[in-house]
Design a protein around this motif. Structure first.
Motif, mmCIF file in Angstrom:
data_model
loop_
_atom_site.group_PDB
_atom_site.id
_atom_site.type_symbol
_atom_site.label_atom_id
_atom_site.label_comp_id
_atom_site.label_asym_id
_atom_site.label_seq_id
_atom_site.Cartn_x
_atom_site.Cartn_y
_atom_site.Cartn_z
ATOM 1 N N PRO A 184 1.038 0.591 4.353
ATOM 2 C CA PRO A 184 1.902 -0.219 4.244
ATOM 3 C C PRO A 184 2.631 0.664 3.659
ATOM 4 O O PRO A 184 2.934 1.634 3.639
ATOM 5 C CB PRO A 184 0.742 -0.579 2.600
ATOM 6 C CG PRO A 184 -0.371 -0.206 2.709
ATOM 7 C CD PRO A 184 -0.647 1.337 3.140
ATOM 8 N N LEU A 185 4.082 0.671 4.645
ATOM 9 C CA LEU A 185 5.437 1.156 4.527
ATOM 10 C C LEU A 185 6.348 1.455 2.631
ATOM 11 O O LEU A 185 6.251 1.794 2.519
ATOM 12 C CB LEU A 185 6.021 0.594 4.865
ATOM 13 C CG LEU A 185 5.952 0.042 6.881
ATOM 14 C CD1 LEU A 185 7.571 -0.137 7.330
ATOM 15 C CD2 LEU A 185 6.254 1.325 7.047
ATOM 16 N N ALA A 186 5.163 0.441 1.740
ATOM 17 C CA ALA A 186 5.506 -0.255 1.016
ATOM 18 C C ALA A 186 4.687 1.298 -0.204
ATOM 19 O O ALA A 186 5.496 2.149 -1.198
ATOM 20 C CB ALA A 186 5.061 -0.838 -0.047
ATOM 21 N N ASP A 187 3.865 1.788 0.748
ATOM 22 C CA ASP A 187 3.504 3.310 0.062
ATOM 23 C C ASP A 187 3.547 4.489 0.307
ATOM 24 O O ASP A 187 3.547 5.275 0.772
ATOM 25 C CB ASP A 187 2.013 2.529 0.166
ATOM 26 C CG ASP A 187 1.348 1.828 -0.414
ATOM 27 O OD1 ASP A 187 2.015 1.468 -1.963
ATOM 28 O OD2 ASP A 187 0.339 1.400 -0.784
ATOM 29 N N LEU A 188 4.637 4.117 1.689
ATOM 30 C CA LEU A 188 4.873 5.207 2.481
ATOM 31 C C LEU A 188 5.989 5.817 1.595
ATOM 32 O O LEU A 188 7.162 6.269 1.935
ATOM 33 C CB LEU A 188 5.320 4.629 3.694
ATOM 34 C CG LEU A 188 4.878 6.197 5.372
ATOM 35 C CD1 LEU A 188 5.096 5.521 6.359
ATOM 36 C CD2 LEU A 188 6.312 6.482 5.566
ATOM 37 N N ALA A 189 6.237 7.269 1.768
ATOM 38 C CA ALA A 189 6.532 8.817 1.643
ATOM 39 C C ALA A 189 7.031 9.608 2.772
ATOM 40 O O ALA A 189 5.999 9.942 3.626
ATOM 41 C CB ALA A 189 6.320 9.196 0.491
ATOM 42 N N ILE A 243 4.295 12.110 7.421
ATOM 43 C CA ILE A 243 3.754 11.871 6.711
ATOM 44 C C ILE A 243 3.621 11.557 5.410
ATOM 45 O O ILE A 243 1.917 11.994 5.835
ATOM 46 C CB ILE A 243 4.054 9.934 7.705
ATOM 47 C CG1 ILE A 243 2.743 9.955 8.176
ATOM 48 C CG2 ILE A 243 5.240 9.637 8.045
ATOM 49 C CD1 ILE A 243 2.655 8.462 8.681
ATOM 50 N N HIS A 244 3.491 10.597 4.653
ATOM 51 C CA HIS A 244 2.485 11.295 2.897
ATOM 52 C C HIS A 244 2.379 9.083 2.678
ATOM 53 O O HIS A 244 2.861 8.891 2.648
ATOM 54 C CB HIS A 244 3.127 11.755 2.149
ATOM 55 C CG HIS A 244 2.890 12.199 0.983
ATOM 56 N ND1 HIS A 244 1.584 13.021 0.928
ATOM 57 C CD2 HIS A 244 2.973 11.440 -0.603
ATOM 58 C CE1 HIS A 244 1.666 12.605 -0.935
ATOM 59 N NE2 HIS A 244 1.946 12.184 -0.959
ATOM 60 N N ASN A 245 1.161 8.861 2.182
ATOM 61 C CA ASN A 245 0.944 8.218 1.257
ATOM 62 C C ASN A 245 0.486 7.858 0.202
ATOM 63 O O ASN A 245 0.158 9.150 -0.640
ATOM 64 C CB ASN A 245 -0.811 7.808 1.723
ATOM 65 C CG ASN A 245 -1.375 5.612 1.057
ATOM 66 O OD1 ASN A 245 -0.581 5.896 0.115
ATOM 67 N ND2 ASN A 245 -1.352 5.459 2.139
ATOM 68 N N LYS A 246 1.579 7.362 -0.591
ATOM 69 C CA LYS A 246 1.925 7.633 -2.389
ATOM 70 C C LYS A 246 0.300 7.363 -3.329
ATOM 71 O O LYS A 246 1.077 8.233 -4.262
ATOM 72 C CB LYS A 246 2.888 6.489 -2.423
ATOM 73 C CG LYS A 246 4.535 7.166 -2.181
ATOM 74 C CD LYS A 246 4.953 5.243 -2.723
ATOM 75 C CE LYS A 246 6.594 5.453 -1.846
ATOM 76 N NZ LYS A 246 7.395 4.533 -2.377
ATOM 77 N N HIS A 247 -0.744 6.854 -2.083
ATOM 78 C CA HIS A 247 -1.648 6.994 -3.169
ATOM 79 C C HIS A 247 -2.680 8.183 -2.908
ATOM 80 O O HIS A 247 -3.699 8.176 -2.750
ATOM 81 C CB HIS A 247 -2.566 5.948 -3.274
ATOM 82 C CG HIS A 247 -1.789 4.822 -3.504
ATOM 83 N ND1 HIS A 247 -0.615 4.431 -5.164
ATOM 84 C CD2 HIS A 247 -1.012 3.741 -2.958
ATOM 85 C CE1 HIS A 247 -0.016 3.218 -4.983
ATOM 86 N NE2 HIS A 247 0.291 2.886 -3.689
#
Length: 822
Positions: free
Chosen positions: A312-317, A390-394
């Motif tokens: 989800p883009l909300a979790d992407l960094a 790219i990185h998943n914040k979780h």
């Protein structure tokens, strides 16, 4: 249902056609096509073309009138709205008015001026009438449309919000009155503001289609032809630059907030997963990023995607450079393997062309195509080296490899744009994920893996030869910076960086005025990237392939063979993020650039036989070769891509003139000159020799010697061939050989292996003079000429580069075992 403005054009054309002796005409989606009745004969093709041209222009003028009326209808409420904005009861604020009607006044004025200038030309028509300058001027003002397009979504959103908040404005925006053409029976039509705001976006596409038709019906020697061609090029480049922004995507499923989830971008990327490279199709939606692979399906069934993962883009960094220390090291193949594969593909392409002409060659063509597809797919997997993390914040991080900083920047920008919105985290159920993944097949905009074997035979094969590009200047920077540009061209389905300007320090208006010669291998596109140079040592060398300089802007142009293949320079401007980069280009096809033309003068060194130069200088190796080698070893041996990256053409020409006239200041010039220009001068010297350094006479023997299988026979032959060279050629060759070996010793730093150097110098030292190269060969195309012997030329030089040191004295002492006629 046909749009009202198209109906108006048809009515207008009916009247035109009555005057034009019943020529049948159809108007569809902005394109005009003619069908000439059999009873109607023009006096000649040129007259017919000009008659058709008039009809195309008449139809376009009619649609232009309608377009101006539509813009006028948009502007009509703007003035009273502005007048009320300063009163105690404003309908809209000044800010809202300026956002909704942004650039409409400018677009109206541009088209009104164009219409007023075009109209009398059609009324007083004859074959000498020229209109190209009007279309060229129209195309040159497309920057206004770029500004409109950039603001378009905000304008629509503002209009919608204002309609909901203000009843009065809602009535205005739903009842805009568009006048009909001057002599039409219907006076006005009612159109919504939303529909009218889309008209400028639609208009550029229509104008571009009309330019196609005008060119079709304009003789090549007519003064209009080059002007219309120029206008078409500018329009096409503009369209390709904004297509992504205005292309309406089909809706997939709804997001948690109840909005329509839309596809923003998709494409094939190489993912590094569990230590190996995998080709993935990546889909960026308005709220998530989905990574899929194509599933193998049974014959006759639709292709399907399988979801590998989504974020989800909300979790992407994005991972920062500092984080990259903990990332796995990227395994990069030696570049010579990549180069070898390119040459193999070129050889197969030549074979396919030959087999197509053979009576029973079809089955072999299919086998060759299959083999080429495998090799191109391998190249596509192994050539990219630029990391996109790219990185998943979780939790998990993902690594893609791209072939160009341009692509990485495009993906980053698209994602960052979406991250600015108010995003909510979403978790898809297995059913929702299945529905979304299934929809990818219909939604995708990139359908085929970018390999030649997926292209139709009719598609343009791209350009083979040399593209000369001058990067002039850039404008539009808000603050002073250290600025430079890089040039990329496509090759075998991916992009390669080919040239780089010098850094122009602390300026808002860099003036590079640097010319480059770029080799094209079936290329169709040129990209220009503008960077701000990073001098912060702490940010450098975090990753060999990470580019830390900041991209200020980027843009691309199609290399249209018809436009580029002329002797004249074509000037163009690329608009990128508000920055304008001005450049010129011209193209020399490979068959022309392969010619060795002996110099008519015997003074100077370029184009003069090597024995004449050494005798005059009383030297064993020409002075130019010694000085260039010395300078490269002094300060270019650590330069990434030395001998591969193009030097500035004007610098190379200055050095050429200096060596030719034996200027006293040559050593000062060399010490001040960019090292790539010195490397380019050395290559140019060998390329312009009237016959190759390894001679025309021995060329067939070198080709046969390198093909020998028995190592002892090959050694015997290859050494004998060196002994057979004239002394100046041999001594010069041996000194160049030792130099190139020293360059390759620094491969970890300069990225130039023995194979890379053989690829650069092989054809230059061996390629025969024109008369020799075509003797007894049936070669059909420029790309055939290139691929026919180039593999062998590279292998010959590589053989000597990999050989233990060869001494001139020892060669001459040894007995001759072999005759020259191998």
């Amino acid at each position: 249902m046909m749009e009202e403005d198209e109906e108006e054009v048809l009515c207008y054309l009916d009247r035109v056609l009555e005057e034009e002796e019943e020529e049948v005409f159809e108007y569809g989606d902005g394109e005009l096509e003619s069908i000439t009745p059999p009873h109607r004969q023009f006096k000649g093709d040129i007259e017919k073309g000009l008659e058709m041209k008039k009809l195309v222009l008449s139809g376009f003028l009619a649609s232009e009138e309608i377009y101006i009326n539509q813009l006028e209808a948009l502007l009509l409420p703007m003035r009273p709205l502005k007048a009320t904005a300063t009163t105690s009861q404003p309908v809209l604020t000044i800010q809202q008015i300026e956002t909704i009607f942004y650039k409409i006044q400018d677009i109206f004025e541009i088209h009104k001026e164009f219409y007023d200038a075009l109209s009398p030309n059609i009324q007083q028509w004859d074959e000498k009438v020229t209109v190209g300058h009007l279309f060229q001027k129209l195309a040159s003002q497309l920057g206004v449309y770029k500004a409109f397009v950039d603001n378009y979504k905000v304008a629509l959103e503002t209009a919608e919000k204002c309609s909901q908040a203000n009843n009065q404005f809602q009535k205005i925006s739903e009842n805009l009155k568009v006048k009909g053409p001057k002599d039409s029976r219907d006076c006005t039509t009612i159109v919504t503001m939303e529909a009218l705001l889309y008209k400028p976006i639609d208009r550029v596409t229509r104008s571009t289609l009309v330019l196609h038709d005008l060119l079709k019906h304009t003789p090549k020697d007519h003064p209009d032809f080059p002007l219309l061609q120029d206008a078409l090029r500018i329009s096409q480049n503009f369209l390709s630059s904004i297509n992504e922004e205005i292309d309406p995507r089909r809706t997939a499923v709804t997001t948690p907030k109840g909005e329509a989830r839309q596809l923003v971008k998709d494409g094939f990327l190489v993912e590094v997963s569990e230590g190996s490279r995998k080709l993935r199709h990546v889909f960026l939606f308005t709220d998530l990023l989905l990574c899929a692979k194509m599933k193998k399906t049974s014959v006759g069934r639709h292709q399907q995607y399988e979801c590998k993962w989504y974020i989800p883009l909300a979790d992407l960094a994005f991972q920062t450079l500092e984080d990259s220390d903990s990332c796995p090291h990227i395994q990069v193949l030696p570049e010579h393997e990549i180069e070898e594969m390119k040459i193999k593909i070129s050889v197969i392409k030549s074979e396919i062309q030959k087999e197509k002409k053979a009576p029973k060659g079809q089955s072999r063509v299919e086998r060759l195509r299959k083999k080429m597809n495998e090799q191109e797919s391998w190249l596509l997997l192994h050539s990219p080296t630029i990391p996109f993390r790219i990185h998943n914040k979780h939790g998990k991080s993902y690594l893609f490899l791209l072939s160009s900083d341009y692509e990485r920047s495009e993906w980053r920008e698209s994602i960052q744009k979406l991250l600015k919105k108010d995003l909510q985290a979403c978790v898809l159920s297995s059913v929702e994920l299945q529905v979304l993944t299934s929809s990818c097949f219909k939604l995708r905009t990139v359908h085929n893996i970018p390999v030649t074997s997926n292209k139709d035979d009719e598609e343009t094969p791209g350009l083979y030869g040399f593209l000369h590009v001058i990067v002039h200047s850039a404008k539009g920077f808000k603050e002073s910076a250290n600025l430079y540009c890089t040039l990329e061209v496509d090759s075998y389905g991916y992009f390669v960086s080919k040239a780089k300007t010098r850094v122009f320090r602390d300026t808002t208006e860099p003036q590079w005025n640097e010319e480059f010669e770029i080799e094209l291998e079936g290329s169709q596109c040129l990209r220009i990237l503008c960077y701000e140079k990073c001098y912060d040592k702490s940010k450098l060398n975090k990753d060999d392939n990470e580019i830390v300089d900041k991209i200020m802007g980027k843009g691309q142009v199609q290399l249209d063979p018809q436009t580029v293949q002329s002797k004249n320079w074509h000037m163009d401007v690329i608009e990128m993020n508000g920055i304008k980069v001005e450049f010129s280009m011209k193209f020399t096809s490979r068959d022309l650039s392969l010619k060795r033309t002996p110099s008519k003068k015997q003074s100077g060194v370029f184009g003069v036989k090597i024995n004449v130069v050494t005798k005059r200088e009383r030297s064993k190796v020409p002075y130019i070769v010694r000085q260039c080698i010395e300078e490269v070893e002094k300060r270019g041996i650590d330069e990434v891509g030395i001998y591969r990256i193009s030097g500035v053409a004007t610098d190379i020409q200055a050095l050429k003139t200096a060596f030719d006239t034996n200027t006293k200041d040559i050593l000062v010039m060399l010490s001040d000159m960019d090292i790539n220009a010195i490397a380019g001068t050395l290559k140019l010297y060998f390329r312009e020799l009237p016959e190759p350094l390894l001679t025309d006479r021995l060329y067939p023997a070198f080709m046969e010697g390198i093909a020998l299988s028995d190592p002892a026979a090959k050694e015997n032959c290859m050494m004998h061939l060196l002994r057979s060279l004239p002394d100046p050629n041999l001594i010069t060759f041996l000194s160049l050989l030792e130099h190139l070996k020293r360059v390759a010793e620094k491969e970890p730093i300069n990225k130039m292996s023995l194979h890379n150097l053989a690829t650069v110098f092989g054809p230059t030292l061996l390629r025969p003079s024109e008369a020799e190269s075509t003797k007894g060969q049936h070669i059909t195309t420029a790309s055939d000429i290139w691929s026919h012997d180039v593999m062998a030329q590279v292998q010959v030089l590589l053989y000597y580069l990999q050989h233990p040191p060869i001494s001139f004295a020892e060669l001459k002492r040894n007995t001759l075992y072999f005759s020259t006629d191998v």
